[in-house]
Design a protein around this motif. Structure first.
Motif, PDB file in Angstrom:
ATOM      1  N   LYS C  58       0.842  -1.206   0.000  1.00  0.00           N
ATOM      2  CA  LYS C  58       0.000   0.000   0.000  1.00  0.00           C
ATOM      3  C   LYS C  58       0.868   1.245   0.000  1.00  0.00           C
ATOM      4  O   LYS C  58       0.620   2.205  -0.727  1.00  0.00           O
ATOM      5  CB  LYS C  58      -0.889   0.012   1.249  1.00  0.00           C
ATOM      6  CG  LYS C  58      -1.846  -1.146   1.345  1.00  0.00           C
ATOM      7  CD  LYS C  58      -2.344  -1.330   2.785  1.00  0.00           C
ATOM      8  CE  LYS C  58      -1.316  -2.036   3.621  1.00  0.00           C
ATOM      9  NZ  LYS C  58      -1.241  -1.745   5.020  1.00  0.00           N
ATOM     10  N   CYS C 181      -5.382 -13.013  13.655  1.00  0.00           N
ATOM     11  CA  CYS C 181      -4.758 -11.808  13.108  1.00  0.00           C
ATOM     12  C   CYS C 181      -4.386 -12.047  11.649  1.00  0.00           C
ATOM     13  O   CYS C 181      -3.656 -12.979  11.334  1.00  0.00           O
ATOM     14  CB  CYS C 181      -3.521 -11.461  13.924  1.00  0.00           C
ATOM     15  SG  CYS C 181      -2.676 -10.002  13.351  1.00  0.00           S
ATOM     16  N   GLU C 183      -3.551  -9.224   9.607  1.00  0.00           N
ATOM     17  CA  GLU C 183      -2.679  -8.163   9.123  1.00  0.00           C
ATOM     18  C   GLU C 183      -2.281  -7.213  10.244  1.00  0.00           C
ATOM     19  O   GLU C 183      -1.141  -6.830  10.365  1.00  0.00           O
ATOM     20  CB  GLU C 183      -3.407  -7.412   7.994  1.00  0.00           C
ATOM     21  CG  GLU C 183      -2.723  -6.169   7.485  1.00  0.00           C
ATOM     22  CD  GLU C 183      -1.456  -6.453   6.730  1.00  0.00           C
ATOM     23  OE1 GLU C 183      -0.960  -7.584   6.819  1.00  0.00           O
ATOM     24  OE2 GLU C 183      -0.942  -5.538   6.069  1.00  0.00           O
ATOM     25  N   SER C 187       1.212  -3.560  10.501  1.00  0.00           N
ATOM     26  CA  SER C 187       1.494  -4.402   9.341  1.00  0.00           C
ATOM     27  C   SER C 187       2.982  -4.707   9.187  1.00  0.00           C
ATOM     28  O   SER C 187       3.387  -5.862   9.177  1.00  0.00           O
ATOM     29  CB  SER C 187       1.013  -3.704   8.077  1.00  0.00           C
ATOM     30  OG  SER C 187      -0.292  -3.234   8.239  1.00  0.00           O
ATOM     31  N   VAL C 207      -3.344 -19.273  15.448  1.00  0.00           N
ATOM     32  CA  VAL C 207      -4.679 -19.786  15.715  1.00  0.00           C
ATOM     33  C   VAL C 207      -5.629 -18.978  14.865  1.00  0.00           C
ATOM     34  O   VAL C 207      -5.813 -17.782  15.085  1.00  0.00           O
ATOM     35  CB  VAL C 207      -5.018 -19.624  17.216  1.00  0.00           C
ATOM     36  CG1 VAL C 207      -6.397 -20.218  17.505  1.00  0.00           C
ATOM     37  CG2 VAL C 207      -3.947 -20.277  18.073  1.00  0.00           C
ATOM     38  N   ASN C 208      -6.182 -19.618  13.857  1.00  0.00           N
ATOM     39  CA  ASN C 208      -6.958 -18.864  12.884  1.00  0.00           C
ATOM     40  C   ASN C 208      -7.720 -19.862  12.012  1.00  0.00           C
ATOM     41  O   ASN C 208      -7.135 -20.834  11.559  1.00  0.00           O
ATOM     42  CB  ASN C 208      -5.995 -18.030  12.002  1.00  0.00           C
ATOM     43  CG  ASN C 208      -6.706 -16.937  11.243  1.00  0.00           C
ATOM     44  OD1 ASN C 208      -7.779 -17.159  10.680  1.00  0.00           O
ATOM     45  ND2 ASN C 208      -6.126 -15.762  11.228  1.00  0.00           N
ATOM     46  N   PRO C 209      -8.988 -19.651  11.776  1.00  0.00           N
ATOM     47  CA  PRO C 209      -9.718 -20.599  10.929  1.00  0.00           C
ATOM     48  C   PRO C 209      -9.191 -20.645   9.497  1.00  0.00           C
ATOM     49  O   PRO C 209      -9.499 -21.569   8.757  1.00  0.00           O
ATOM     50  CB  PRO C 209     -11.154 -20.055  10.933  1.00  0.00           C
ATOM     51  CG  PRO C 209     -11.217 -19.068  12.053  1.00  0.00           C
ATOM     52  CD  PRO C 209      -9.835 -18.571  12.291  1.00  0.00           C
ATOM     53  N   GLY C 392      -9.832 -11.402  15.157  1.00  0.00           N
ATOM     54  CA  GLY C 392     -10.413 -12.737  15.207  1.00  0.00           C
ATOM     55  C   GLY C 392     -10.943 -13.037  16.593  1.00  0.00           C
ATOM     56  O   GLY C 392     -11.861 -13.837  16.781  1.00  0.00           O
ATOM     57  N   HIS C 396     -15.941 -10.593  17.841  1.00  0.00           N
ATOM     58  CA  HIS C 396     -17.007 -11.522  18.230  1.00  0.00           C
ATOM     59  C   HIS C 396     -17.710 -10.970  19.462  1.00  0.00           C
ATOM     60  O   HIS C 396     -17.112 -10.231  20.259  1.00  0.00           O
ATOM     61  CB  HIS C 396     -16.425 -12.896  18.584  1.00  0.00           C
ATOM     62  CG  HIS C 396     -15.959 -13.676  17.395  1.00  0.00           C
ATOM     63  ND1 HIS C 396     -16.820 -14.198  16.464  1.00  0.00           N
ATOM     64  CD2 HIS C 396     -14.708 -14.024  16.997  1.00  0.00           C
ATOM     65  CE1 HIS C 396     -16.118 -14.847  15.542  1.00  0.00           C
ATOM     66  NE2 HIS C 396     -14.845 -14.750  15.831  1.00  0.00           N
ATOM     67  N   LEU C 779     -16.533 -15.010   7.423  1.00  0.00           N
ATOM     68  CA  LEU C 779     -15.562 -14.031   7.915  1.00  0.00           C
ATOM     69  C   LEU C 779     -15.050 -13.171   6.769  1.00  0.00           C
ATOM     70  O   LEU C 779     -15.205 -13.511   5.601  1.00  0.00           O
ATOM     71  CB  LEU C 779     -14.355 -14.762   8.531  1.00  0.00           C
ATOM     72  CG  LEU C 779     -14.631 -15.804   9.604  1.00  0.00           C
ATOM     73  CD1 LEU C 779     -13.328 -16.498   9.990  1.00  0.00           C
ATOM     74  CD2 LEU C 779     -15.275 -15.160  10.825  1.00  0.00           C
TER      75      LEU C 779
HETATM   76  N1  MGD Z   1      -3.491  -4.203   4.692  1.00  0.00           N
HETATM   77  C1  MGD Z   1      -4.371  -3.787   5.591  1.00  0.00           C
HETATM   78  N2  MGD Z   1      -3.996  -3.601   6.865  1.00  0.00           N
HETATM   79  C2  MGD Z   1      -4.889  -3.207   7.767  1.00  0.00           C
HETATM   80  C3  MGD Z   1      -6.228  -2.917   7.414  1.00  0.00           C
HETATM   81  C4  MGD Z   1      -6.590  -3.092   6.052  1.00  0.00           C
HETATM   82  O1  MGD Z   1      -7.732  -2.840   5.642  1.00  0.00           O
HETATM   83  N3  MGD Z   1      -5.641  -3.532   5.182  1.00  0.00           N
HETATM   84  N4  MGD Z   1      -7.109  -2.505   8.353  1.00  0.00           N
HETATM   85  C5  MGD Z   1      -6.617  -2.041   9.631  1.00  0.00           C
HETATM   86  C6  MGD Z   1      -7.689  -2.122  10.626  1.00  0.00           C
HETATM   87  S1  MGD Z   1      -8.862  -0.893  10.677  1.00  0.00           S
HETATM   88  C7  MGD Z   1      -7.732  -3.093  11.544  1.00  0.00           C
HETATM   89  S2  MGD Z   1      -8.964  -3.088  12.707  1.00  0.00           S
HETATM   90  C8  MGD Z   1      -6.695  -4.122  11.608  1.00  0.00           C
HETATM   91  C9  MGD Z   1      -7.285  -5.485  11.800  1.00  0.00           C
HETATM   92  O2  MGD Z   1      -6.265  -6.401  11.805  1.00  0.00           O
HETATM   93  P1  MGD Z   1      -6.617  -7.929  11.871  1.00  0.00           P
HETATM   94  O3  MGD Z   1      -7.400  -8.241  13.079  1.00  0.00           O
HETATM   95  O4  MGD Z   1      -5.371  -8.685  11.679  1.00  0.00           O
HETATM   96  O5  MGD Z   1      -7.522  -8.042  10.596  1.00  0.00           O
HETATM   97  P2  MGD Z   1      -8.748  -8.944  10.189  1.00  0.00           P
HETATM   98  O6  MGD Z   1      -8.721  -9.046   8.750  1.00  0.00           O
HETATM   99  O7  MGD Z   1      -9.963  -8.483  10.829  1.00  0.00           O
HETATM  100  O8  MGD Z   1      -8.287 -10.343  10.733  1.00  0.00           O
HETATM  101  C10 MGD Z   1      -8.991 -11.123  11.540  1.00  0.00           C
HETATM  102  C11 MGD Z   1      -8.391 -12.514  11.498  1.00  0.00           C
HETATM  103  O9  MGD Z   1      -9.048 -13.285  12.461  1.00  0.00           O
HETATM  104  C12 MGD Z   1      -9.446 -14.502  11.907  1.00  0.00           C
HETATM  105  N5  MGD Z   1     -10.588 -14.918  12.666  1.00  0.00           N
HETATM  106  C13 MGD Z   1     -11.884 -14.621  12.482  1.00  0.00           C
HETATM  107  N6  MGD Z   1     -12.626 -15.190  13.467  1.00  0.00           N
HETATM  108  C14 MGD Z   1     -11.766 -15.813  14.273  1.00  0.00           C
HETATM  109  C15 MGD Z   1     -11.917 -16.553  15.473  1.00  0.00           C
HETATM  110  O10 MGD Z   1     -13.007 -16.742  15.986  1.00  0.00           O
HETATM  111  N7  MGD Z   1     -10.798 -17.029  16.058  1.00  0.00           N
HETATM  112  C16 MGD Z   1      -9.568 -16.839  15.542  1.00  0.00           C
HETATM  113  N8  MGD Z   1      -8.531 -17.315  16.176  1.00  0.00           N
HETATM  114  N9  MGD Z   1      -9.403 -16.160  14.396  1.00  0.00           N
HETATM  115  C17 MGD Z   1     -10.490 -15.650  13.786  1.00  0.00           C
HETATM  116  C18 MGD Z   1      -9.666 -14.228  10.467  1.00  0.00           C
HETATM  117  O11 MGD Z   1      -9.494 -15.400   9.736  1.00  0.00           O
HETATM  118  C19 MGD Z   1      -8.596 -13.194  10.177  1.00  0.00           C
HETATM  119  O12 MGD Z   1      -7.416 -13.815   9.796  1.00  0.00           O
HETATM  120  O13 MGD Z   1      -5.933  -4.135  10.425  1.00  0.00           O
HETATM  121  C20 MGD Z   1      -5.450  -2.868  10.091  1.00  0.00           C
HETATM  122  N10 MGD Z   1      -4.496  -3.072   9.057  1.00  0.00           N
END
Ligand code: MGD
Ligand code: MGD
Ligand code: SF4
Ligand code: SF4
Ligand code: SF4
Ligand code: SF4
Ligand code: SF4
Ligand code: MO
Lengths: 248, 315, 957
Positions: C58, C181, C183, C187, C207-209, C392, C396, C779
């Motif tokens: 990005k 997680c 991303e 990042s 730990v991730n589905p 993740g 929830h 998801l």
């Molecule tokens: N490139 C990029 N980076 C970003 C963003 C973006 O849009 N793009 N957005 C930013 C923002 S606003 C945020 S909030 C953060 C979010 O950062 P992350 O939390 O890393 O982002 P998500 O994509 O919501 O990832 C959630 C992860 O949890 C997993 N998951 C879902 N349900 C469960 C569960 O019940 N248990 C477990 N163990 N895993 C589960 C999903 O498979 C996914 O891999 O990222 C930030 N960074």
């Protein structure tokens, strides 16, 4: 000059890509696009950039594969760019001499002023590393950042390919694969670095390091950890803990 | 591989042109040229026109046609360059041959340039075939069937067209038709052999070897690098459904070989000149149409190893 | 012919400017190379503490953002019906006049009628302060739909949190578990860290589905069923407890494990801590049996066993309560395995590996340090297991508790802020919970007056809730009400719905900044679009009468604004990444940074922060005007950054304060501060001395430093709260105690979910729908190369993700007769969307997923109407309801965590049906194509960016 340089030295600059650690973030692909859009092969034209079927010239593209089936399968991210082959088919096939391999360091380039845009080199490259610029009518490709790696206008530390400099996971390494003592050569030896489509007889300079085996223990104790021995029953624990005394 | 019309026209037309030239050379060597100067003029004219249209069409495929001359430089390594050089060389050689023929020369005076012309035709068409046959990443091209196929199809179309011309000028001889028919048979058999070969060919690179990940199990593409098609896919990712390919093969077989063959025979057997002329023209036209389909398939059925990075299992 | 001659040393730039990237919220340092004022190249800044030279996809695509044809060019006034995208261009004076007109009237009558919400915002220190000066409590940023469970779960338990407030000790950890997680906000640092960790041979468990991205390179993938992490954590804790693989020493020193909890069912103080007369929590001395101050240095408390209180009642140590819960057979590996979908043997093995790494691979640093009681330790001893968790867990409805459970696991292993463990980033840790409490009680709000405090904060009990006399919520989003008492970040995803309903009251103006609320950041997208355009039949007025929106690009939300205030891009303005907001510190030291304009603005747009200050000054808001009523910060945001003081000596930026710029953290405003930042590459970073780098919660020198820097009010140790008294206070209220009690319809819910110990319950949607009808979890994941909706107008990023598929487990799909590229309907209890399927191996069999926010509304973002984003991509948000299915009495709670109000995006349950042949070819739902507003640039058909540099001899000799 025809076909391959006759006076090729041993120097073979190239990349080593570690598939064990590549997270597939595309950073290397986009920075490559960014650097090269204004660099040696400028521009890296995009057609229909804001509409349907957008298409652009990219020297580095990141694929994602799955290998194996079920929960044991592996997801492997796989960046793909020119491998700067030792006997590059893209060079020998070229009718104009536009496609050439540099004698001094083995980098494979296109001399755009000679290129007639016949695209034959892209047919000859087994790896899909040639990028035709429809708008410019010439072939382009990864330059191994020829305009960075020797660039006196850059800090010494920046004289590496853009994709290597940026990779957040350090999954990309640059060096002389013709020198057995180089860091990259050592890495290839230690990690079992391999050639793509070796069975076809190509001699790519770039090497890929395979994903390491998983450490999920196959169900039993893993990673040198002995299985935990429950010391007593849940109810019995509380009696045991009575004399667990530590001072704050 | 993407079946580009410019390249299809290039290979088919130039092939036919060299075929006509080659047939003229055969006449010069093994028989006596018919006295009709117009037949000669038209024969050479047709040959040169086909060759030139073909080459022009190939230039259309170029990003920089104005730099086409640069393509002569790498004949030591590049089959495309060799093809260019051979094609260029064929013009003066064929020119001398034509001149001698038209001026009524005979004997050694005619045979030497005829043989030279025949050689440039073979070399040029072989080079064209080698452009494809030399490409290792495309197994369906990188095999022994391709060059003979190109040669045979060039000869077949050339012979049929020259035969038709002979009928038009009333100088046809049955041997022409037999020769044409024989060329159809040979070319047809080669094509069938080619198809059989590519259908049974195994052992090319696989998604596993292209990625080197085979040790982990069967390799499947999950996500391509980009969500829309790129140059590589447009150029090399062309694929054609098996069913459709079968149908087109049948068409190529009928138009290219099975129908021209009786037509060529009929042209040789049947007395009424006008009907024989019609049959000869039909044979040539059908064969060319068939070869166009065949050539389209030659590209469309070819698979490039780069597709292994885009979801193909084998290439 | 010789080999081509190449200039291998072309000139790259006339000038390099260092600033902070804002292609996402990671906030990496960048070097922008300029030629003739145009961007030649952006690269990561090697010296920057966040990214250390790397740049993500990005960030590298920033050029295409800077020159995007979707950039707004001038203030816009709506002329057609709302939502159609029909605008006329107006001058800034008129635009500001309109805004001030609406806002002045609101402020005079009832400031609550302004709802001011910001999305991807990183100037919350400014926007929150502005809201306070205006006087409305209706302010929040995106945190409530983002990750407040993570933030609150941590801040109420360990005084810090995962999210971006802490990080694993990448250099020393031996065993790293990442939960949910894809991303993260961090990042680049996470990728750098993972790579270092793997290079050292430490084990990384994900730990991730779903097995993509980080999970793909994990040494072990634990592909559990969504929403069940809490069960997994409890099972791990149970195994560790049974085997005594517990760091008792650590528990006694740093947690409330020994504190005594009153056991007196029915009493008003049941479940609160037993305290001495000074209010100190009590423990029972293990040797003497006496009750004593649990906070005293040197006490040797019992961890189990009932104690007799002075008044004859009984009390039990926290540890015992926690252990009793965790040792329950319901958390045995065999018992949780069917729900979690992970084999008992695997759970046991992971527990064993955690114990092994923690207790057999101890890390010792020869660094002497002094603890809070003044005791010197000659070493820092750490347990090298670390954890990280993100959405993740938090997205929830059971995320708050799962997050707490995870923190308890860390405590039991003794691995918080120790070498090899999880580490705080300054200004964390903070007191539990941190100050301040939210303002917005009835008496806090007065016409024409500022709010009595900051609108967001941390409640410490029911008395801190923001409730009207009748117990109704005071805030439009119902944050800090009985529906979401600990809603520390507000509940942005409920604002439109509530405002439309007039529940709890109607508002006048919705003022939003950087938030695409009519598309990817809302639930029930189609419904929200209708609410935004719905009018009151009696008056003909829109139900939400005025909408002001500040965006830099032509996003879907722009079309719903009555007044559009166009912002600059991140390369054209000043910004501050402040310690008062979301800090960029690392565990080894505090840091903050700025953005500076690096390219000239070529449109009639203004930095939003300047505009906000301008509006504030025109409204005459206190703090925004001087004594003469003149603007206090005539120089705009840069002026404010330098001169605004939150408290004496504490301002937006911590670096180079004081008249001479030689004090850090505290000091008078320094007029040359921004220049100092620019000279230093745009950031300030103060490495902590080695002896302050660990045990920050109990490290005297660090705590004193933190107090000096204003990170924490007092240099007191932070005691981790395994058992949360705050939670118990709410529970007591639900049980009829105290002055502030929930209305009856909320009592049972508060009683259940305000368990003072971590707990697990099934996600609400799963519990409310028939799981046979909706057998799958659905998801989204963040694609690494896209940032929410921002990437689609970027010519390079959209080539990587211009379209999305629904990914499904291959075996599961094949059982349903589904194949790759099938068009399918994704159906939830709320609605359905249509898209294409892609089968994969590495996904939990009960789970489907897609990349987040790829689909766009046709016409938005200045994309061609036939672009894939609008025609083939699909947005999952359409099937996510902002409300839960009705409970028995018909009441519908928000689709949120009951404690914090966090949006429960990942609770979604669906089924998949193959689309009919006639339905193939286009995604659904579809909406009218938006008109492009005036002023947008022409979309080029061929983009030759960079060609100009080559013509200038950029590359060729
Ligand atoms: N490139 C990029 N980076 C970003 C963003 C973006 O849009 N793009 N957005 C930013 C923002 S606003 C945020 S909030 C953060 C979010 O950062 P992350 O939390 O890393 O982002 P998500 O994509 O919501 O990832 C959630 C992860 O949890 C997993 N998951 C879902 N349900 C469960 C569960 O019940 N248990 C477990 N163990 N895993 C589960 C999903 O498979 C996914 O891999 O990222 C930030 N960074
Ligand atoms: N299905 C599903 N939905 C989700 C999520 C999920 O995981 N799944 N995640 C949720 C989460 S955690 C979040 S944080 C939200 C994010 O959702 P939002 O906060 O809405 O974020 P974006 O869509 O990235 O961006 C909002 C707007 O910021 C604008 N913008 C970009 N740069 C600038 C600028 O410099 N100035 C101004 N003024 N505007 C700018 C963009 O044009 C865009 O319109 O999405 C939520 N929505
Ligand atoms: S930048 Fe590195 S980790 Fe990212 S895709 Fe490229 S090689 Fe992989
Ligand atoms: S990878 Fe392809 S383009 Fe690169 S040198 Fe080898 S053959 Fe040529
Ligand atoms: S496209 Fe250009 S570089 Fe490639 S073979 Fe043809 S002339 Fe050579
Ligand atoms: S070496 Fe340079 S040109 Fe080649 S892939 Fe890397 S960044 Fe691109
Ligand atoms: S992670 Fe990427 S987009 Fe985000 S700030 Fe860093 S470089 Fe920019
Ligand atoms: Mo977020």
């Amino acid at each position: 000059m025809t076909s391959l340089p006759v006076d090729r030295g041993a120097k073979a600059l190239g990349l080593v890509i570690d598939l064990d650690i590549c997270v597939g973030c595309h950073a290397c692909a986009v920075i490559c696009k960014e650097w090269n859009a204004g660099g040696h092969a400028a521009p890296l034209t995009d057609t229909n950039p804001y509409g349907r079927d957008a298409d652009g010239v990219w020297f580095n593209r990141v694929h994602t594969f799955e290998a194996g089936a079920g929960a044991e399968s592996r997801t492997v991210h796989f960046p793909r760019s020119c491998l700067h082959c030792e006997e590059p088919a893209c060079v020998t096939v070229c009718p104009t001499g536009a496609s050439y391999k540099r004698a001094e360091d083995g980098i494979v380039l296109v001399d755009e002023s000679l290129c007639i845009g016949c695209k034959l080199c892209s047919w000859a490259c087994p790896y899909g590393a040639r990028e035709y610029d429809v708008d410019a009518g010439v072939m382009k490709k990864c330059t191994l950042c020829i305009d960075r790696i020797y660039n006196d206008n850059l800090d010494e530390a920046d004289r590496v390919p853009a994709c290597v400099a940026t990779c957040p996971a350090s999954a990309r390494h640059f060096g002389d694969l013709g020198d057995p003592d180089s860091e990259v050569s050592a890495m290839v030896r230690e990690r079992g670095g391999y050639d793509l489509m070796a069975e076809m007889g190509y001699r790519p300079t770039n090497k890929y390091l395979p994903p390491r085996p998983r450490r999920d223990g196959g169900g039993g104790a893993g990673d040198g950890a002995a299985a935990l021995e429950p010391l007593g029953t849940p109810e019995g624990k509380f009696l045991q803990w009575v004399d667990r005394l530590f001072s704050r | 591989m993407h079946p580009a019309y410019s390249i299809i026209v290039f290979t088919v037309a130039s092939g036919a042109g060299y075929g006509v030239l080659f047939a003229l050379a055969l006449i010069a060597v093994f028989a006596t040229p018919p006295g009709d100067i117009w037949f000669g003029l038209c024969g050479f004219g047709l040959a040169l026109a086909l060759v030139s249209v073909g080459l022009a069409s190939s230039a259309l495929h170029l990003g920089h046609p104005e730099r086409a001359l640069k393509a002569f430089s790498q004949w030591r390594s590049s089959w495309l360059s060799r093809e260019g050089v051979a094609a260029a060389a064929s013009y003066p050689v064929a020119g001398i041959f034509a001149l001698v023929w038209l001026l009524g020369g005979s004997g050694v005076l005619l045979v030497v340039p005829a043989l030279a012309t025949a050689a440039t035709c073979i070399v040029t068409v072989a080079c064209t075939g080698m452009i494809y046959a030399s490409l290792k990443p495309v197994r369906r091209w990188h095999n022994g069937w391709v060059v003979p196929g190109y040669l045979a199809l060039a000869l077949m179309t050339g012979a049929l067209w020259l035969g038709a011309l002979a009928h038009l000028f009333g100088v046809a001889r049955p041997e022409f038709a037999w020769f044409g028919a024989a060329a159809v048979v040979v070319a047809g058999l080669l094509k069938l052999g080619y198809w059989r070969f590519i259908d049974h060919d195994t052992g090319g690179p696989t998604a596993e070897s292209a990625t080197g990940l085979g040790a982990l199990g069967e390799v499947r593409l999950l996500d391509a690098p980009h969500t829309s098609e790129n140059y590589l896919l447009k150029e090399m990712g062309y694929s054609i459904a098996r069913k459709y390919a079968r149908r087109l093969r049948r068409e190529a077989l009928w138009w290219g070989f099975l129908l021209p063959l009786p037509s060529a025979f009929a042209a040789g057997l049947l007395a009424p000149a006008s009907f024989a002329t019609f049959c000869a023209l039909l044979a040539a036209a059908l064969a060319s149409a068939g070869v166009l389909v065949e050539r389209w398939l030659f590209f469309a059925e070819a698979r490039h190893s780069v597709t292994l990075y885009y979801g193909a299992r084998t290439a | 012919m010789g080999q081509e001659r190449i200039d291998t040393s072309p000139k790259v730039a006339d000038e390099v400017r260092r600033t902070t990237c804002y292609q996402c919220a990671c906030r990496c340092g960048i070097k922008v190379h300029l030629r003739d004022g145009a961007i030649r190249y952006i690269e990561g800044d090697r010296d920057h503490p966040v990214n250390r030279g790397v740049l993500c996809a990005k960030g590298s695509a920033g050029i295409m953002t800077a020159y995007s044809p979707a950039r707004l060019t001038k203030p816009l006034k709506r002329v057609g019906p709302r939502g159609a995208g029909e605008f006329e261009e107006i001058e800034w004076d008129e635009a500001l006049g309109i805004a001030v007109g609406w806002l002045a009237e609101i402020r005079k009558s009832d400031p609550r009628r302004l709802a001011f919400f910001t999305g991807r915002d990183q100037s919350q220190a400014l926007t929150g302060w502005w809201a306070t000066q205006f006087g409305t409590p209706n302010y929040a940023a995106h945190g409530g739909f983002c990750s407040v469970n993570m933030a609150a779960g941590g801040l109420y338990t360990i005084g810090g949190s995962f999210w971006e407030f802490g990080e694993p000790d990448w250099e020393r950890t031996r065993y790293f578990m990442m939960f949910g997680c894809a991303e993260d906000h961090h990042s680049n640092p996470i990728k750098i860290g993972l790579s270092r960790l793997k290079a050292r041979g430490a084990k990384f468990v994900s730990v991730n589905p779903i097995k993509t991205g980080y999970s793909a390179i994990a040494d072990e993938w634990v592909g559990l069923r969504p929403g069940t992490d809490g069960l997994l954590v409890f099972a791990l804790i149970r195994e560790l407890l049974l085997a005594d693989k517990i760091d008792f020493d650590y528990l006694v020193r740093y947690t409330n494990a020994p504190w005594l909890v009153i056991r007196d069912a029915g009493a008003a103080d049941d479940g609160l801590f037993a305290r001495d007369v000074d209010g100190n929590p009590l423990c029972r001395d293990g040797e003497s049996g006496e009750l004593t101050n649990a906070l005293a240095a040197g006490v040797t408390p019992a961890l189990v066993g009932e104690a007799d209180l002075a008044d004859g009642r009984k009390a039990v140590p926290v540890f015992e309560l926690m252990a009793r819960r965790c040792l329950d057979d319901e958390y045995a590996p065999e018992a949780v395995a069917p729900k979690v979908g992970i084999a008992p043997a695997t759970i046991r093995r992971i527990a064993a590996e955690l114990a092994h790494a923690a207790f057999d691979e101890e890390v010792t640093l020869d660094v002497p340090w002094t603890d809070w009681a003044g005791r010197r330790h000659d070493k820092m001893v750490g347990r090298p297991v670390s954890f990280h968790a993100m959405r993740g867990i938090s997205a929830h409805s059971n995320g708050f508790h799962t997050c707490r459970a995870l923190h308890v696991l860390q405590m039991l292993l003794g691995s918080i802020d120790c070498p090899g463990g999880f580490r705080y980033k300054p200004p964390f840790p903070r007191p539990i919970p941190p100050a301040p409490r939210p303002a917005g009680k009835p008496h806090d709000i007065k016409p024409g007056m500022p709010l009595a405090g900051a609108p967001l904060g941390f409640v410490t009990g029911p008395e801190d809730l923001l409730l009207a006399g009748d117990g109704a919520p005071m805030r439009i989003d119902k944050a800090f009400s009985w529906e979401a008492p600990l809603a520390a970040h507000g509940i942005m995803h409920m604002v439109v719905t509530n405002a439309w309903k007039g529940d709890p009251y109607p508002i006048d103006t919705l003022f939003m900044f950087m938030s695409n609320m009519s598309w990817n950041s809302t639930m029930n997208t189609a419904g929200v679009m209708e609410m935004l355009t719905d009018s009151d039949a009696s008056t003909g007025q829109y139900r939400i009468p005025h909408i002001i929106y500040a965006d830099a690009f032509y996003s879907e939300m722009v079309a719903y604004a009555d007044l559009v205030l166009p912002d600059t891009t991140y390369l054209e303005r000043y910004d501050a990444i402040s310690l008062l907001d979301r800090p960029i510190s690392g565990a080894d030291g505090a840091a903050d940074s700025i953005r500076q304009p690096v390219i000239a603005t070529d449109r009639d747009v203004r930095p939003f922060q300047d505009v906000l200050l301008d509006i504030g000054a025109r409204l005459g808001l206190p703090g925004l005007v001087d004594d003469h009523g003149n603007p206090r910060y005539p120089g705009g945001y840069a002026d404010y950054i330098v001169h605004h003081e939150r408290r004496p000596g504490i301002g937006t930026l911590a670096g180079w304060r004081g008249e001479d710029g030689d004090s850090h953290g505290r000091g008078a405003p320094n007029p040359r501060q921004i220049e100092r930042y620019v000279e230093n590459g745009g950031y300030w970073h103060e490495p902590l001395p080695e002896h302050m780098r660990f045990f920050k919660h109990a490290n005297r020198d660090y705590l004193e430093y933190a107090e000096h820097m204003g990170f924490t009010p007092k240099a007191e140790p932070v005691v981790f709260q395994i058992y949360s008294e705050v939670m118990q206070k709410f529970r007591l209220a639900a049980r009829g105690h105290g002055a502030v009690q929930p209305p009856d319809e909320h009592r049972a819910r508060i009683d259940t979910y305000f368990d003072p110990l971590p707990m697990w319950y099934p996600p609400f949607e799963e519990a409310a729908v028939k799981t046979d009808d909706y057998p799958l979890h659905a998801l989204t994941q963040r694609p690494m190369a896209m940032y929410h909706s921002w990437g689609s107008h970027n010519a390079w990023q959209r080539q990587i993700h211009g379209d999305n598929h629904l990914y499904m487990n291959r075996a599961a799909a094949e059982k349903l007769g589904l194949a790759d590229d099938d068009w399918v309907w994704v159906i939830s209890h709320h609605g359905r969307v249509k898209g294409r399927l892609r089968l994969m191996e590495g996904v939990n069999a009960d789970t489907v997923w897609t990349w987040n926010a790829i689909a766009k509304r046709r016409g938005a973002w200045n994309l061609a109407a036939d672009a894939e984003e609008g025609t083939r991509a699909f947005l999952l948000n359409h099937v996510i309801s902002e409300l839960l299915p009705e409970r028995e009495d018909g009441y519908r709670y928000a689709n949120s965590d009951p404690v914090t109000g966090q949006a429960a995006w990942y609770d979604l349950r669906v089924r998949i049906e193959k689309a009919l042949p006639a339905e193939e070819g286009m995604s659904a739902p579809q909406f009218d194509v938006l008109d492009a507003p005036p002023g947008l640039a022409e979309r080029p058909r061929v983009l030759r960016y960079g060609a100009a540099f080559r013509d200038k001899g950029g590359a060729k000799a």
